[in-house]
Design a protein around this motif. Structure first.
Motif, mmCIF file in Angstrom:
data_model
loop_
_atom_site.group_PDB
_atom_site.id
_atom_site.type_symbol
_atom_site.label_atom_id
_atom_site.label_comp_id
_atom_site.label_asym_id
_atom_site.label_seq_id
_atom_site.Cartn_x
_atom_site.Cartn_y
_atom_site.Cartn_z
ATOM 1 N N GLY A 57 40.405 35.450 29.587
ATOM 2 C CA GLY A 57 40.722 36.807 30.014
ATOM 3 C C GLY A 57 41.831 36.855 31.038
ATOM 4 O O GLY A 57 41.839 36.098 32.022
ATOM 5 N N LEU A 58 42.794 37.732 30.822
ATOM 6 C CA LEU A 58 43.932 37.847 31.730
ATOM 7 C C LEU A 58 43.475 38.368 33.095
ATOM 8 O O LEU A 58 42.567 39.192 33.196
ATOM 9 C CB LEU A 58 44.992 38.764 31.139
ATOM 10 C CG LEU A 58 45.587 38.320 29.800
ATOM 11 C CD1 LEU A 58 46.641 39.323 29.325
ATOM 12 C CD2 LEU A 58 46.193 36.926 29.908
ATOM 13 N N VAL A 59 44.130 37.867 34.138
ATOM 14 C CA VAL A 59 43.799 38.234 35.515
ATOM 15 C C VAL A 59 45.064 38.716 36.202
ATOM 16 O O VAL A 59 46.054 37.975 36.278
ATOM 17 C CB VAL A 59 43.192 37.035 36.278
ATOM 18 C CG1 VAL A 59 42.986 37.389 37.748
ATOM 19 C CG2 VAL A 59 41.881 36.597 35.630
ATOM 20 N N ASN A 60 45.033 39.936 36.685
ATOM 21 C CA ASN A 60 46.150 40.478 37.455
ATOM 22 C C ASN A 60 45.867 40.181 38.921
ATOM 23 O O ASN A 60 45.097 40.891 39.573
ATOM 24 C CB ASN A 60 46.287 41.988 37.214
ATOM 25 C CG ASN A 60 47.547 42.560 37.832
ATOM 26 O OD1 ASN A 60 48.209 41.919 38.636
ATOM 27 N ND2 ASN A 60 47.878 43.785 37.457
ATOM 28 N N ALA A 61 46.495 39.149 39.454
ATOM 29 C CA ALA A 61 46.151 38.656 40.787
ATOM 30 C C ALA A 61 46.706 39.515 41.910
ATOM 31 O O ALA A 61 46.315 39.333 43.067
ATOM 32 C CB ALA A 61 46.638 37.210 40.950
ATOM 33 N N HIS A 62 47.617 40.444 41.594
ATOM 34 C CA HIS A 62 48.157 41.282 42.662
ATOM 35 C C HIS A 62 48.686 42.597 42.120
ATOM 36 O O HIS A 62 49.590 42.630 41.274
ATOM 37 C CB HIS A 62 49.303 40.569 43.388
ATOM 38 C CG HIS A 62 49.950 41.425 44.440
ATOM 39 N ND1 HIS A 62 49.321 41.739 45.629
ATOM 40 C CD2 HIS A 62 51.143 42.063 44.482
ATOM 41 C CE1 HIS A 62 50.115 42.514 46.364
ATOM 42 N NE2 HIS A 62 51.224 42.735 45.684
ATOM 43 N N THR A 63 48.114 43.692 42.633
ATOM 44 C CA THR A 63 48.641 45.011 42.315
ATOM 45 C C THR A 63 48.258 45.986 43.413
ATOM 46 O O THR A 63 47.466 45.666 44.302
ATOM 47 C CB THR A 63 48.144 45.504 40.941
ATOM 48 O OG1 THR A 63 48.860 46.682 40.564
ATOM 49 C CG2 THR A 63 46.654 45.789 40.964
ATOM 50 N N HIS A 64 48.835 47.185 43.343
ATOM 51 C CA HIS A 64 48.524 48.299 44.237
ATOM 52 C C HIS A 64 48.265 49.503 43.339
ATOM 53 O O HIS A 64 49.198 50.202 42.925
ATOM 54 C CB HIS A 64 49.698 48.607 45.176
ATOM 55 C CG HIS A 64 50.167 47.474 46.028
ATOM 56 N ND1 HIS A 64 49.898 47.402 47.380
ATOM 57 C CD2 HIS A 64 50.901 46.379 45.741
ATOM 58 C CE1 HIS A 64 50.456 46.308 47.893
ATOM 59 N NE2 HIS A 64 51.074 45.671 46.896
ATOM 60 N N LEU A 65 47.017 49.764 43.012
ATOM 61 C CA LEU A 65 46.702 50.784 42.016
ATOM 62 C C LEU A 65 46.966 52.198 42.506
ATOM 63 O O LEU A 65 47.009 53.135 41.694
ATOM 64 C CB LEU A 65 45.243 50.648 41.575
ATOM 65 C CG LEU A 65 44.904 49.361 40.815
ATOM 66 C CD1 LEU A 65 43.413 49.306 40.514
ATOM 67 C CD2 LEU A 65 45.712 49.224 39.534
ATOM 68 N N GLU A 66 47.159 52.403 43.783
ATOM 69 C CA GLU A 66 47.403 53.753 44.295
ATOM 70 C C GLU A 66 48.685 54.378 43.726
ATOM 71 O O GLU A 66 48.876 55.589 43.795
ATOM 72 C CB GLU A 66 47.478 53.753 45.823
ATOM 73 C CG GLU A 66 48.678 53.014 46.384
ATOM 74 C CD GLU A 66 48.742 53.095 47.914
ATOM 75 O OE1 GLU A 66 49.006 54.199 48.433
ATOM 76 O OE2 GLU A 66 48.527 52.060 48.565
ATOM 77 N N PHE A 67 49.565 53.542 43.146
ATOM 78 C CA PHE A 67 50.815 54.049 42.578
ATOM 79 C C PHE A 67 50.752 54.190 41.055
ATOM 80 O O PHE A 67 51.787 54.364 40.405
ATOM 81 C CB PHE A 67 51.975 53.133 42.965
ATOM 82 C CG PHE A 67 52.183 53.026 44.458
ATOM 83 C CD1 PHE A 67 52.730 54.067 45.176
ATOM 84 C CD2 PHE A 67 51.802 51.877 45.129
ATOM 85 C CE1 PHE A 67 52.909 53.977 46.549
ATOM 86 C CE2 PHE A 67 51.973 51.770 46.504
ATOM 87 C CZ PHE A 67 52.525 52.831 47.223
#
Length: 410
Positions: A57-67
């Protein structure tokens, strides 16, 4: 999402890869949220999934979902600090959109095959925003500030978040960046993380202008801090390097070094020598800002760990981790697709969720639709432009499926 493994399942796929080893033309058997067997060919009870790969399963190790409600990225073709100003203005103009943005971002992430998210959260969020969307998430509470009063307030915020997290939401702490966060606040964040056993994530060596501020107290970041009313001559009393922050972060149970675009070889060697540290590379965001070539391959050669993130829609057109891997495959055709897949799945999961190491057979999987494949050229097929995510499985349950053969909307 129904209870994990409520019914045993068998799927026939062209390729299966869990833990980095590919198997071709196999039936995958799943029970109680785990892969219990992989057998050659198609068993009589297997559901035929066609020319697909079922992979870690792919892992998104860094994001800012507020945008996540942005329809297009904030322009990145000027100075980095001008982009920061635009980000701040956007946040101020949309103070009540956080919950909707988080939920939209998680829905998009699931439709892109993501099974675990490393999220940086600022203000206006609640645990229910993440739990309701159905994707396991490590929420790093962002803390920042330079004054003693601000540092004290942010320490209390970090403590509150890590003590009250529950459900699918796992807590972390994110001292934002050297230019915005007093070194004492970084130390306090690490101390709280050690006490609670949670990870720390910090943006570090993101731009050359950041390093200029640390070494000589000059440049565009000094101007930015002055404009924000933060600057004083004692913020950086002695010259500093990214390495000074790495030494502090190395005391955390797990540390994610985000971006690291301008880390030098000494700093890369330090990271490589720390098994609890992972560099998080955001390829398309890095490209959008026109940075110098990223040092991720040098770190890998040193034996270090590299995970992949999308960053946010403020600098990226979407939240597809698979698109990040396709981008890297185009830019670096000499790299094994299995090495890319590991960076986009296993490494990120280990950095965010060490408990997963105790369950290496957990059925957190991404389904990828492929064209014609053969064992000899499967690697080239996995990340080719016509391949696309068509399913997301978490704990043995499909949380998103696309059965019409089309790719997700970009």
């Amino acid at each position: 999402m129904s209870p994990a493994g409520s019914q045993p399942q068998s799927y026939h796929v062209a390729c299966f890869c869990l833990g980095g080893t590919p198997h071709f033309d196999v039936t995958v058997q799943i029970e109680q949220g785990h892969v219990v067997d992989v057998v050659p060919g198609k068993s009589h009870s297997a559901v035929e999934l066609g020319r697909v790969a079922l992979v870690d399963g792919l892992v998104n190790a860094h994001t800012h979902l507020e945008f996540s409600l942005l329809s297009q990225p904030i322009p990145t073709n000027g100075r980095f600090t001008d982009w920061i100003r635009s980000v701040v203005k956007h946040r101020q103009a949309h103070p009540d959109s956080t919950a909707d943005a988080i939920r939209a971002g998680i829905r998009e992430s699931l439709s892109a095959g993501t099974t675990l998210i490393g999220e940086i959260a600022t203000t206006g969020w609640s645990a229910s925003d993440y739990a309701a969307a159905g994707c396991p998430t490590v929420v790093f509470q962002e803390v920042l500030g330079q004054s003693p009063v601000r540092v004290s307030q942010q320490v209390q915020l970090a403590r509150s978040v890590v003590e009250t997290a529950a459900g699918k939401l796992s807590p972390g702490i994110s001292p934002h960046a050297p230019y915005s966060t007093h070194l004492d606040l970084v130390r306090e964040s690490v101390a709280i993380a050690r006490m609670r056993g949670c990870p720390v994530a910090m943006h570090l060596a993101e731009t050359s202008s950041e390093l200029e501020l640390l070494t000589s107290q000059s440049g565009e970041f000094r101007e930015l801090l002055s404009d924000f009313g933060i600057w004083n001559e004692n913020l950086f009393p002695t010259p500093r390097r990214a390495l000074d922050y790495l030494h502090v972060l190395a005391e955390a149970p797990r540390a994610l070094i985000v971006h690291g675009n301008y880390l030098n070889d000494e700093e890369l060697r330090f990271i490589a020598a720390q098994p609890q540290m992972t560099l998080v590379y955001c390829p398309r965001t890095h490209f959008a800002f026109g940075h110098d070539p990223h040092p991720w391959r040098r770190l890998l050669k040193m034996g270090g760990r590299v995970a992949i993130g999308t960053d946010s829609r403020a600098s990226n057109p979407d939240l597809s981790l698979f698109a990040e891997l396709q981008f890297l495959a185009r830019q670096h055709p000499d790299i094994s697709p299995w090495e890319l897949l590991q960076a986009g799945s296993i490494t990120g999961r280990t950095a965010l969720d060490p408990a997963s190491n105790a369950s290496p057979t957990a059925a957190n999987l991404t389904l990828i639709a492929l064209g014609e494949i053969q064992d000899a050229n499967f690697g080239q097929t996995l990340f080719q432009p016509t391949s696309h995510v068509c399913g997301t499985m978490i704990q043995g349950n499909w949380v998103w499926r696309n059965t019409d053969g089309s790719s997700i909307a970009r």
